[in-house]
Design an enzyme around this catalytic site. Structure first.
Site, short mmCIF file in Angstrom:
data_model
loop_
_atom_site.label_atom_id
_atom_site.label_comp_id
_atom_site.label_asym_id
_atom_site.label_seq_id
_atom_site.Cartn_x
_atom_site.Cartn_y
_atom_site.Cartn_z
N GLU A 335 0.80 -1.23 0.00
CA GLU A 335 0.00 0.00 0.00
C GLU A 335 0.83 1.27 0.00
O GLU A 335 0.54 2.23 0.72
CB GLU A 335 -0.95 -0.02 1.22
CG GLU A 335 -1.92 -1.18 1.17
CD GLU A 335 -2.84 -1.24 2.37
OE1 GLU A 335 -4.02 -1.57 2.18
OE2 GLU A 335 -2.37 -0.99 3.49
N1 IFG Z 1 -4.30 -4.06 4.51
C1 IFG Z 1 -3.04 -3.57 5.09
C2 IFG Z 1 -2.84 -3.82 6.57
C3 IFG Z 1 -4.14 -3.71 7.37
C4 IFG Z 1 -5.18 -4.61 6.74
C5 IFG Z 1 -6.43 -4.69 7.60
C6 IFG Z 1 -1.94 -5.57 4.21
C7 IFG Z 1 -0.70 -6.21 3.64
C8 IFG Z 1 -5.48 -4.10 5.36
N2 IFG Z 1 -1.91 -4.24 4.38
O1 IFG Z 1 -2.89 -6.27 4.51
O2 IFG Z 1 -1.91 -2.87 7.07
O3 IFG Z 1 -4.57 -2.38 7.44
O4 IFG Z 1 -7.27 -5.74 7.19
#
Ligand code: IFG
Length: 521
Positions: A335
């Site tokens: 992200e």
């Molecule tokens: N995605 C984000 C996490 C977390 C997650 C919550 C990943 C690799 C959503 N990154 O999953 O930091 O916020 O479900």
């Protein structure tokens, strides 16, 4: 016969039978090993219908090897409280009334974590190629005993182990879970309890998500404000916290004693607000960011074109690698919406070189597959099938963490008060009925090192909330990592899981009592 003689006859005959009945063993209690509610289920099991009884005289006998002795002591620690039996650990090879642990199984199929368990009325014989295999076999011994064995105080039960033979070894080498200690901080005792959960279900990796926007949780001596400032809060504005290097080493040692590898994660270039708040010079504009206590993602980035950024990363990876015996450093990479793509790729390539320079392999979330990955790097697939294919095209192996199947912060259903549901609602059947080897078309078992179930902690603040989200989905994920796909079956698994209710209750695990499962109680 004279009266006196008759008296002596009766007296000594009675004495003889009394003596005999005291010294003769009571008959072994019949028991059926095939009915044991083992999770993960073993590769091969043959029941022989009787049982081995733990008694005051029973000993745990070990080979004269430090690793074997350590497993013997661990087993004794697990069995003494509920049984109240001495179960002394000693070097020896007695044939009767012993639980005997030894190496030298000399069966290549077992690998490093497999074991052979032979239980007769006379003895329990556990062998393996390595101590790790004995440790995994000890979890099976725990589960072959009545559920009350997990109590921390003396209980009344028939402490019997059903007789039979088990040959067992894992399908995947990497079977783990991740705990996010950044969004909400969890201290040493909570992480140790989490490691105990993994050990009980034969998992072997504890991935610690140590840094994110909301908190930096590992002391780095060359950059102290990362924790003194960056670790001073958390989601919701609480006091946060962090692990000193001594505490981190204590956790690593605790995991190692359970043959569990710690994988530390320093998430970058995104998810870095805590570091950007601690050191102004890490920001492209030279201005320190405010601490962040919300739950948005994708707004932060290290300054990828500043040399000090790579000095920072080198210092962090150096200090972390020095106290991490495991092969991996996780660099996150997820992200990074605030990082230009043309900057992200060279950044990941440079970080990969830094990690390798410090003797470790790089692992990262699947976005890293857009960079040039070395064959010994690992892409942890959580969201993108395209990234998974990019990794496989580069001969990089995959760690399977599909959010729709293994994210333990996903709500069970719309009524779950904790967790999120951006990926899916994940009830017990949904988390169990899938196969990593066929989940992504074009990505087969030989390209997959294993599976890992992350628990993100935006909405989870304390141990009983961790337990509610992790259980009862974790046992099924442990089974997917260990038990061959051909032996995995929802209808039989849910019966076994139902029988684990009393074991989880005895361990004081606050698990979600899904209506899908026939709970024993
Ligand atoms: N995605 C984000 C996490 C977390 C997650 C919550 C990943 C690799 C959503 N990154 O999953 O930091 O916020 O479900």
């Amino acid at each position: 016969m004279a009266l006196a003689n008759r008296f002596y006859y009766i007296f000594f005959t009675t004495l003889f039978f009394l003596f005999n009945s005291c010294t003769q063993e009571p008959p072994a209690i019949p028991a059926d090993m095939a009915k044991a509610d083992l999770i993960p289920y073993p590769v091969a099991l043959t029941a022989t219908g009787s049982s081995f009884a733990l008694k005051a005289s029973t000993k745990i006998q070990v080979a004269d090897d430090a690793g074997v002795k350590a497993v013997g002591e661990y087993l004794a620690d697990k069995l003494r409280p509920a049984t109240g039996l001495p179960l002394t650990v000693e070097v020896g090879t007695a044939e009767k009334d012993v639980i005997h642990l030894a190496l030298g199984a000399n069966d290549a199929e077992l690998g490093s974590e497999g074991y052979l368990l032979e239980v007769t009325e006379e003895r329990v014989h556990l062998t393996a190629n390595e101590a790790a295999g004995l440790f995994r076999g000890v979890q099976t011994i725990r589960q072959l005993l009545p559920a009350k064995i997990e109590a921390s105080t003396a209980q009344t039960a028939d402490w019997i182990i059903p007789t039979g033979n088990i040959k067992d070894y894992p399908s995947y080498a990497h079977r783990g879970s991740m705990l996010d200690v950044s969004r909400h901080f969890f201290g040493v005792e909570d992480v140790k309890r989490y490691i105990d959960f993994l050990a009980f279900y034969k998992m072997n990796v504890m991935h610690l998500h140590l840094t994110d926007d909301q908190g930096w949780r590992i002391e780095i001596k060359s950059w102290p404000k990362l924790t003194t400032h960056g670790g001073s809060t958390e989601v919701g504005g609480g006091e946060g916290g962090f692990f000193t290097q001594e505490q981190y080493k204590e956790l690593v040692a605790y995991a190692q004693a359970r043959h569990i590898t710690v994988i530390p994660e320093i998430d970058m270039p995104g998810h870095t607000n805590a570091a950007l708040a601690a050191y102004a010079e890490l920001n492209c504009d030279g201005k320190a960011r405010e601490l962040y206590t919300g739950t948005e993602v994708g707004f932060s980035t290290l300054c990828t074109d500043k040399p000090i950024t790579y000095q920072f990363i080198d210092d962090v990876i150096r200090e972390l690698a020095a106290m991490t015996p495991g092969p991996y450093i996780h660099i996150g990479g997820d992200e990074s919406h605030a990082t230009k793509k043309e900057d992200y790729i060279p950044f990941v390539n440079q970080v990969q070189d830094i990690v390798n320079k410090h003797g470790k392999q790089m692992i990262g979330w699947d976005e890293i597959a857009t960079a040039s990955l070395k064959p010994n790097s690992i892409a942890q697939v959580w969201a993108s099938v395209d990234n998974a294919k990019l990794a496989v095209e580069q001969n990089t192996k995959i760690l399977m963490s599909p959010a729709r199947k293994v994210y333990l912060d996903m709500q069970y259903d719309s009524t779950t008060t904790l967790g999120l549901h951006w990926a899916a609602y994940i009830e017990i059947d949904s988390s169990y009925i899938w196969d990593p080897a066929t989940y992504i078309p074009g990505v087969g078992k030989d390209q997959i090192i294993g599976i890992e179930a992350p628990l993100w902690s935006e909405t989870v603040t304390k141990m009983d909330e961790i337990e509610y989200m992790v259980f009862p989905r974790l046992p099924g994920l442990a089974e997917i990592g260990w038990t061959p796909a051909a032996s995995r079956n929802w209808d039989t698994y849910k019966q076994r899981l139902g029988q684990h209710g009393p074991r989880m209750s005895t361990m004081e695990i606050d698990f979600y009592r899904s209506k899908q499962i026939p709970w024993a109680n």
